[in-house]
Structures are given as C-alpha cells and as structure tokens.
Motif scaffolding. Structure first.
Motif, mmCIF file in Angstrom:
data_model
loop_
_atom_site.group_PDB
_atom_site.id
_atom_site.type_symbol
_atom_site.label_atom_id
_atom_site.label_comp_id
_atom_site.label_asym_id
_atom_site.label_seq_id
_atom_site.Cartn_x
_atom_site.Cartn_y
_atom_site.Cartn_z
ATOM 1 N N ASP A 72 0.830 -1.204 0.000
ATOM 2 C CA ASP A 72 0.000 0.000 0.000
ATOM 3 C C ASP A 72 0.866 1.255 0.000
ATOM 4 N N TYR A 75 2.374 1.705 -3.443
ATOM 5 C CA TYR A 75 1.372 2.185 -4.408
ATOM 6 C C TYR A 75 1.095 3.672 -4.204
ATOM 7 N N GLU A 76 0.974 4.103 -2.941
ATOM 8 C CA GLU A 76 0.725 5.520 -2.676
ATOM 9 C C GLU A 76 1.893 6.384 -3.149
#
Length: 200
Positions: A72, A75-76
């Motif tokens: 996560d 991805y951010e």
C-alpha cells in the motif's frame, strides 16, 4: 595412557599407541575441546533457538511475500510521483505554448486574433476554418505537386499527402498574418520556427 603400556620385562607401548604424557605437560592429558558441531548444538539448546536446518530454510524462503501495508505504501508513493509527473508535463506545455507563435497561443484573446488575422474573434475564425477551409483541404494542390485530370483508379493506393512542418490551420494563420501585417518571409519563418522556403 597406562592401558597402552605392555607390562612385563621391558616396558614398551602397544602397537598403534601414541605417547601423549610428557614432562612439559606435567604428564597430564590436555582438555579436549568440543567440536564446532557440538558447540553449535549446545549453543542452540542453551539459547532455545531453532535448529540449523530450520533457520537456513527461513533465510532462503523465496516464496515469502511482503506485508500488504508495504504494498500500500509503495502504491501511494507511485501514485504521488505520477501526479507530480502530470503536473510537470502541464507546466512544460504551458511554457512551450508561451514560446510558440501559432493560433493555439492566441485563441483565448479575441484582440490578438483581430490584430493578426482581421477576424472579429476566434469564434469567427474557427467557423471560417470548419465550414470553408477544412472540408476542401484534401483537394488542395500544392506547388510542385502534380494535378491529374484523369479519373482516379479506385484500386490504386490513395496519393500520399506531403509532410507538413505546420498543421494546416497554422498555415492558414501564417497566411493571414502575412496579409494583415505584411511581414517579410524571413520574419514569419523566425516567428513560426520554420524554414523560409516553407513560408514561401
């Protein structure tokens, strides 16, 4: 060792016996050190660690996967970098457009359109382009391009259109600037960033 000595008569060692008691070691045997394997096993048992085979398997676990939180975060970070790239591309287009002399640069200013083209506004210019020029642009015959009056062969490949240094709408804009301001060809070539022969 006493059991390696043959008693009776002259004292001698049994065959294969190796003398280990000497005056320099006070006739005592040295303390035998445990082997590396024994020391490792004892250390694991003392510290309560996993066996060597299991630790090696954990060190070389090629099937392991990162935690979802790590994915996560990655991805951010990628998404944030993509937004930065988009913003930089937009700024670059604005800077390039500000340095380029063409219709795209002046289409938001009706005053500039009147000055360069003598059309009342960009809306009038665009209507002229859409209804008068663009529909017949495919039939334009350029200098040096042969025009044929014969009926075209439907099976033949369509004629190849020449490469243009400027979009056709900018060519129209260049022509109107020439008519409106009477600029020299060299000046127009410098403004539109093309060769003087292209302007001619």
């Amino acid at each position: 060792m006493p059991e390696d000595v043959v008693e009776g008569g002259r004292r001698r060692l049994k065959p294969g016996a190796i003398p280990v008691l000497f005056a320099w070691n006070n006739y005592n045997l040295p303390v035998t050190r445990p082997s590396v394997w024994q020391r490792t096993q004892r250390q694991e048992e003392d510290e309560g660690e996993v066996p060597i085979d299991a630790s090696v398997a954990l060190c070389h676990d090629y099937d392991s996967r990162p935690e979802p939180a790590f994915m996560d975060l990655a991805y951010e970070k990628i998404h944030a970098q993509q937004q930065v790239i988009i913003e930089l591309q937009r700024r670059l287009e604005e800077v390039s457009l500000g340095q380029k002399f063409g219709l795209e640069r002046y289409k938001t200013s009706d005053e500039d359109i009147r000055f360069y083209t003598r059309f009342a506004s960009y809306r009038h210019f665009n209507a002229f382009w859409l209804h008068q020029v663009e529909p017949v642009s495919r039939r334009i015959v350029r200098v040096g391009q042969s025009s044929s009056t014969t009926v075209p062969d439907e099976t033949a490949d369509p004629p190849r259109r020449p490469n243009r240094c400027l979009p056709l709408i900018d060519e129209l804009f260049l022509f109107l600037v020439y008519l409106s301001l009477g600029l020299k060809e060299s000046d127009l070539a410098d403004r539109f960033n093309v060769h003087q022969s292209t302007v001619s």
